[in-house]
Each structure stands twice: as C-alpha cells, then as structure tokens.
Design a protein around this motif. Structure first.
Motif, PDB file in Angstrom:
ATOM      1  N   UNK A 256      -7.116 -10.766  -4.515  1.00 38.33           N
ATOM      2  CA  UNK A 256      -5.685 -10.481  -4.608  1.00 38.33           C
ATOM      3  C   UNK A 256      -4.920 -11.191  -3.489  1.00 38.33           C
ATOM      4  N   UNK A 257      -5.438 -11.076  -2.272  1.00 38.90           N
ATOM      5  CA  UNK A 257      -4.735 -11.651  -1.125  1.00 38.90           C
ATOM      6  C   UNK A 257      -4.791 -13.173  -1.116  1.00 38.90           C
ATOM      7  N   UNK A 258      -5.919 -13.732  -1.572  1.00 37.66           N
ATOM      8  CA  UNK A 258      -6.111 -15.177  -1.496  1.00 37.66           C
ATOM      9  C   UNK A 258      -5.588 -15.922  -2.714  1.00 37.66           C
ATOM     10  N   UNK A 259      -4.981 -15.217  -3.648  1.00 39.15           N
ATOM     11  CA  UNK A 259      -4.461 -15.875  -4.847  1.00 39.15           C
ATOM     12  C   UNK A 259      -3.458 -16.966  -4.452  1.00 39.15           C
ATOM     13  N   UNK A 314       0.727  -8.694  -5.842  1.00 38.55           N
ATOM     14  CA  UNK A 314       0.698  -7.956  -7.111  1.00 38.55           C
ATOM     15  C   UNK A 314      -0.555  -8.297  -7.902  1.00 38.55           C
ATOM     16  N   UNK A 315      -1.061  -7.291  -8.616  1.00 36.87           N
ATOM     17  CA  UNK A 315      -2.170  -7.502  -9.534  1.00 36.87           C
ATOM     18  C   UNK A 315      -1.691  -8.292 -10.756  1.00 36.87           C
ATOM     19  N   UNK A 316      -2.621  -8.971 -11.411  1.00 41.88           N
ATOM     20  CA  UNK A 316      -2.295  -9.597 -12.687  1.00 41.88           C
ATOM     21  C   UNK A 316      -2.265  -8.517 -13.774  1.00 41.88           C
ATOM     22  N   UNK A 317      -1.709  -8.847 -14.921  1.00 43.69           N
ATOM     23  CA  UNK A 317      -1.689  -7.885 -16.025  1.00 43.69           C
ATOM     24  C   UNK A 317      -3.106  -7.473 -16.426  1.00 43.69           C
ATOM     25  N   UNK A 318      -4.044  -8.425 -16.436  1.00 43.86           N
ATOM     26  CA  UNK A 318      -5.430  -8.106 -16.794  1.00 43.86           C
ATOM     27  C   UNK A 318      -6.064  -7.174 -15.773  1.00 43.86           C
ATOM     28  N   UNK A 319      -5.808  -7.430 -14.491  1.00 49.91           N
ATOM     29  CA  UNK A 319      -6.360  -6.555 -13.440  1.00 49.91           C
ATOM     30  C   UNK A 319      -5.769  -5.153 -13.543  1.00 49.91           C
ATOM     31  N   UNK A 320      -4.474  -5.109 -13.826  1.00 50.35           N
ATOM     32  CA  UNK A 320      -3.829  -3.799 -13.939  1.00 50.35           C
ATOM     33  C   UNK A 320      -4.394  -3.014 -15.122  1.00 50.35           C
ATOM     34  N   UNK A 321      -4.631  -3.676 -16.228  1.00 47.54           N
ATOM     35  CA  UNK A 321      -5.194  -3.006 -17.413  1.00 47.54           C
ATOM     36  C   UNK A 321      -6.619  -2.525 -17.135  1.00 47.54           C
ATOM     37  N   UNK A 322      -7.425  -3.375 -16.505  1.00 47.88           N
ATOM     38  CA  UNK A 322      -8.793  -2.977 -16.171  1.00 47.88           C
ATOM     39  C   UNK A 322      -8.789  -1.832 -15.158  1.00 47.88           C
ATOM     40  N   UNK A 323      -7.838  -1.860 -14.213  1.00 48.17           N
ATOM     41  CA  UNK A 323      -7.712  -0.772 -13.256  1.00 48.17           C
ATOM     42  C   UNK A 323      -7.367   0.545 -13.910  1.00 48.17           C
ATOM     43  N   UNK A 324      -6.509   0.498 -14.920  1.00 47.68           N
ATOM     44  CA  UNK A 324      -6.154   1.705 -15.674  1.00 47.68           C
ATOM     45  C   UNK A 324      -7.378   2.287 -16.369  1.00 47.68           C
ATOM     46  N   UNK A 325      -8.199   1.409 -16.953  1.00 48.70           N
ATOM     47  CA  UNK A 325      -9.420   1.877 -17.614  1.00 48.70           C
ATOM     48  C   UNK A 325     -10.408   2.460 -16.600  1.00 48.70           C
ATOM     49  N   UNK A 326     -10.508   1.809 -15.447  1.00 48.73           N
ATOM     50  CA  UNK A 326     -11.425   2.288 -14.405  1.00 48.73           C
ATOM     51  C   UNK A 326     -11.011   3.672 -13.903  1.00 48.73           C
ATOM     52  N   UNK A 327      -9.726   3.859 -13.650  1.00 49.43           N
ATOM     53  CA  UNK A 327      -9.230   5.163 -13.197  1.00 49.43           C
ATOM     54  C   UNK A 327      -9.431   6.222 -14.271  1.00 49.43           C
ATOM     55  N   UNK A 328      -9.251   5.839 -15.520  1.00 51.26           N
ATOM     56  CA  UNK A 328      -9.459   6.793 -16.616  1.00 51.26           C
ATOM     57  C   UNK A 328     -10.911   7.264 -16.652  1.00 51.26           C
TER      58      UNK A 328
END
Length: 581
Positions: A256-259, A314-328
């Motif tokens: 995220x930081x090195x993007x 900021x996270x990418x849309x894909x990272x945000x979606x995967x993060x939502x699944x992980x938290x779920x």
C-alpha cells in the motif's frame, strides 16, 4: 596502600554493588580530607550525576575548582550545565578547560556542540575541526560537521562528510579524514545501486530509506514523501536497506505504502546516510533527497501548518473488496460499525526496554471494549502474536492476530473500514493517519514528533514530577517548558524525575464516549481547554522554530501546533492541573 586508595576502592565497590549513596558518603569524606587529589572529586561528581542529583554534582564541581583548580573540573561542570540546557554557561566552562590546557578531543567536541546549539556556527566548526585533528576516527565529530555544513546550505561538503561518517562506522581501516571523497563520487555510489531501468524518468526523486522494517516509518515516510513530492516528480525511487526479517513486515501495508514507488533493495552502507541531514543534490534528471526522517517530518508538518492538505493512502477497489470478505469471515458484517484497537507491547522488538515508556497493558482496555460492543460497535484488535491474548469478550470482539482467518490485508482493510482507531504511540496508528481515518490517541506520551492529521482526539498519559516529597501532576505548560516532548527513552524520564502513569479504566471509557460525540460534531467540540492547548502549542512551536540548536537537529517544530490536534475535554476536566484556567 594509602588511606586514600583504600577509600577509593571501597567507594568503587559500593557503586558496583548498587550502594552508590554509600560511595558518595565515602568520596565526600575523602575529598575533604585530601582536597588536592583529583580522582576522588571526579568520581564523586560522576556518581552524583548517575544518581540524578545534578545540583549536588554542580556544587561538587565548584568545590573541586576551589580546592585545586584543575581544568578537568571545568569540563565536568560544562557537562552538567549542558545537560540542563545552560548552553552559554556550559560553553564558558568548556572554554575554561581548554584555556587550562585540557586539550582533549572530548572537550573540543562538547565545546563545538554547545556553540552549535547556540547558533555560533563559526566557533562550532573551529572546535569540531580541532577535535577531528586529535581523533580522525571520531564519528560524533564528523556527524556534527555534517550538521554544520547542512545548516550553512553546503550540500557538497555535507555529502562528503556524511560519506566519511558511514565509512567510519562500517570500515575499521578508514578514518573521517581519509574517508573524504568528492561529492560527485558519492552520488556515483548512489547511482551504482540503481538498476539500469530505474531513475530514467525526466524528473526522478531518489530517497534513501534505512528503516524499512518499521511499520511506523514505512507508513509515515511514504505518506509524507507522496504528499510533498508526488506531483513534482515522474518517478520516486526508494533505496532501502535489506527487507529482512521478512516476517516483521506486513506485506499488504508495505505494498500500500510503496504503490507508485520504485523500491531498490541494497545491503550497501550508502543507505545509512539516511539518518543524516545533508540536503538536496541535483544532477541531470535526478534529484537526491538526502534528508533524515526528522527533516522529512518537519517539512510535512510545516506544509500542513501552512494550510495544505495531505495526500492520503488508499486501498484499491480489489483490496477493499477482499478486505470486506476477510472481515466477514472473522465475524464483522459489511454494515458493522467498527473500531480498530492497537495497544503497544514490547514483543515486536524482542522485549527491548529502550522505548518501553510507550508500552501499555491491554487489560486496562477491557472495560472500554465492553463499552463499545454495548454501544453496537465491533472491535478489531490488531498487532502480532507476541502480544497477550484478550479474554473472550463475545462475538463482536476479534483478536485478529490469533484468528485462523488472519491475513496481512486485515490491518489496512480494518482501518479502511473503521469509524475510528484507538491507539497511543505506535506504528499502526501511523497507518490510520496516513489513510485519513480518525484516531483516538489514548494514553499518548507527549512527543514533539506526533503528527495528528485529524480528525483526532488526544488524551495524554499523566506526567508526574516525582522529585519532591510527593508526586505532582505536571501541567501542559510545564511539560513543554521541561522539554518532556523531546524525551525518546525511559532513561530520559528517569533522569528528569518524571513518571508516566496510564489513565484509569473509567477514564478510558469516558474519553472513548467523548470521541464518539466528537466525531458526530467535530466543529462543536472546541472549547476553553482546546483554546488553551492550541495557544500553548503554537507558542512553543514558535519558540522551537527560533532555536538554532533544535534547528540543527531538525527538531525545531511541535506537532501539537497543527490545528487538527485536539485535546480531550474530558481528560482536562478529570485532571484540572493539566490546563489550569
């Protein structure tokens, strides 16, 4: 063996066996019996300093000067005066030692340092060069000379000194004089680290980065670099020290930081110049940003203070979606209100006590966690497996490091989703700030370098003066006056006679409730306490900005001067001495 030698041996044994006060008594008696002897006086002074009894140590110096006048006691007096910030008096004492023909490298070094902190750069450079002539392998002198060259804006000379300094540290066959090479040759060393396809863009920024396994530095330095420079350069190249041990690095946070940054890994000693303030060098299409992290922090702080906005990560849309699944999978629904919690412990750094004043006890937060879940929040505690586990606090509490579903993406994903984060002074809270998330800084030790980007609420750890008959809570004005915001180790607090105490469990709950209200109406929060806090912070920032000694160290600023640094009203109400009317 003479009586004096016997007493000296007994005093040494007392000190070595933990009876330093008894050693003081023996040495005091010997100094009175044999006032012309040098060693008893000197040992007495040193032990009094170790015992944090500076007034008595200063009196012992003056008595020794009266008894025999040896110049070494001017030097000892200068050290004591320098430690308590009496720089002009300290410089006079060091110069008296030199006038008495005590022409040792340590005397010249301390005279140079005192002069530099007073802004007397010519005098400081003269003393530093004399020290270097006596001890060409002196890293401390070379480091001071780097700072002096930087203060004068002489980038080439600073670069030469910096290269000599890192060579002294890592090559035993070299000294700070023979290590001097032309500045262009030092830039060649940096260029040689880059692969052929790196640094070729029309406008390339090259930055040396040694703290590549520290989560706080990864997030802060990249956040600040991108805010300050991403719009001005086509390519940012980061030259980093080896990314090992890999298990210490959260790969998702690192990515995220090195993007949009080119990372070049090297074990070259060249990258160790990143701890020095050298300046900005330019050659061809490349700009070499040769700053310490403190100068980067200072520049970012002043950028915000001037009214500019940060560039959040900021996270990418894909990272945000995967993060939502992980938290779920961990039990956090997509529509949950979420608080992220991090409580620093010593485990990440292998039990090192150097910074243990920043550590806290997770058990103190259990009541706050229960309060949040009772208000309908989910709580995700982040960290690592060296931390003590939370007790079972129900399905709304996820002790993430111990979850079977844990992945590196969890930290940035949870922070991205959270309503706010609770932390004190640790690496993970830097990620929340870099992502533009609200932070409740609970039990925060006062530190000039904390950059509260906002919206943020601060409740400090209590600072007690324990030098008197009973502990006394220090006010914010006293914290600033006594330089507590510059303390970086437990020893700094011990030497100053100051003890940090954590807030009570009920206090943590009340201040957390205030944070919820604060986020609901940030504009309605400022009151008299905040006005006092902001006024004191801005005044101290201006004092620091005018201090040549602090400027030399890139410490001439105060993070609390940012308008987004908001003190907790409830904390001030509970501790009336902190911001008295």
């Amino acid at each position: 063996m003479t009586t004096a030698q016997t007493i000296l041996q007994e005093a040494t044994r007392d000190r070595d066996e933990g009876r330093a006060s008894d050693a003081v008594i023996r040495l005091d008696v010997l100094c009175r019996l044999e006032p012309a002897l040098i060693e008893p006086h000197r040992r007495l002074i040193r032990i009094l300093v170790e015992l944090n009894r500076p007034a008595e140590a200063e009196a012992a110096c003056l008595r020794a000067l009266e008894d025999n006048g040896h110049p070494v006691f001017h030097f000892e007096l200068g050290l004591i005066l320098h430690h308590r910030g009496a720089l002009r008096e300290a410089l006079a004492a060091f110069e008296a030692a030199l006038a008495g023909d005590l022409r040792e490298p340590s005397v010249f070094v301390n005279a140079a340092d005192s002069a530099a902190r007073l802004g007397l750069l010519d005098k400081a450079e003269d003393y530093a060069r004399q020290a270097l002539a006596l001890n060409p392998r002196s890293a401390s002198v070379c480091k001071l000379l780097v700072s002096l060259e930087h203060a004068r804006g002489r980038v080439r000379e600073a670069l030469q000194r910096a290269w000599a300094l890192v060579n002294v540290y890592y090559r035993p066959d070299i000294d700070t004089l023979s290590g001097m090479v032309p500045a262009a040759q030092v830039l060649n060393h940096i260029d040689a680290l880059l692969p052929p396809d790196a640094g070729t863009a029309p406008r390339t920024l090259v930055y040396l980065f040694a703290r590549s396994v520290a989560i706080g530095h990864i997030t802060q330095e990249l956040f600040y670099l991108k805010t300050l420079f991403q719009d001005s350069f086509d390519e940012i190249v980061l030259v980093v020290s080896p990314l090992t041990p890999v298990e210490r690095i959260n790969q998702s946070v690192f990515a995220l930081c090195m993007r949009n940054v080119r990372v070049v890994e090297t074990d070259s000693i060249t990258v160790m110049m990143s701890d020095l303030d050298i300046g900005v060098a330019k050659r061809g299409n490349r700009t070499y940003l040769l700053w310490s992290y403190l100068q980067l922090f200072r520049t970012f702080h002043n950028h915000l203070l001037a009214g500019n906005r940060p560039r959040f990560l900021a996270l990418t849309d894909d990272e945000r979606a995967e993060g939502t699944r992980l938290l779920a999978r961990m039990g956090v629904p997509e529509d949950a209100r979420l608080v992220v919690l991090h409580v620093r412990t010593a485990g990440y750094y292998g039990g090192d006590t150097h910074f243990d004043f920043r550590n806290l006890d997770i058990r103190d937060y259990v009541r706050t966690i229960r309060h949040l879940t009772g208000r309908g929040y989910h709580v995700v505690r982040i960290g690592d497996r060296t931390m003590p586990r939370l007790p079972d606090l129900g399905g709304r509490v996820i002790d993430a490091p111990f979850s079977e579903h844990y992945r590196h993406l969890l930290e940035p994903a949870a922070i991205d989703r959270c309503d706010f984060m609770i932390a004190s002074m640790s690496g993970p809270c830097s990620l929340a700030r870099a992502m533009g998330k609200p932070v409740l800084a609970l039990n925060a030790p006062p530190y000039f370098c904390n950059l509260h980007v906002g919206p943020e609420l601060i409740a400090f750890r209590r600072c007690y003066d324990v030098g008197g008959p009973r502990p006394r809570l220090l006010s914010y004005a006293e914290i600033l006056e006594r330089g507590v915001c510059d303390f970086v180790t437990r020893r700094d607090y011990d030497l100053a006679g100051i003890r940090l105490e954590s807030l009570g469990e009920d206090e943590l709950v009340e201040i957390t409730e205030e944070m919820i209200a604060f986020l609901a109406d940030p504009a309605g929060h400022p009151g008299e306490f905040q006005r006092r806090f902001a006024a004191l912070s801005r005044a101290d920032h201006e004092r620091r900005a005018a201090d040549p000694g602090l400027a030399l160290q890139s410490r001439n600023w105060l993070g609390y001067a940012l308008p987004t640094a908001t003190v907790s009203t409830r904390f001030c109400e509970l501790h009336g001495a902190f911001l008295p009317g």
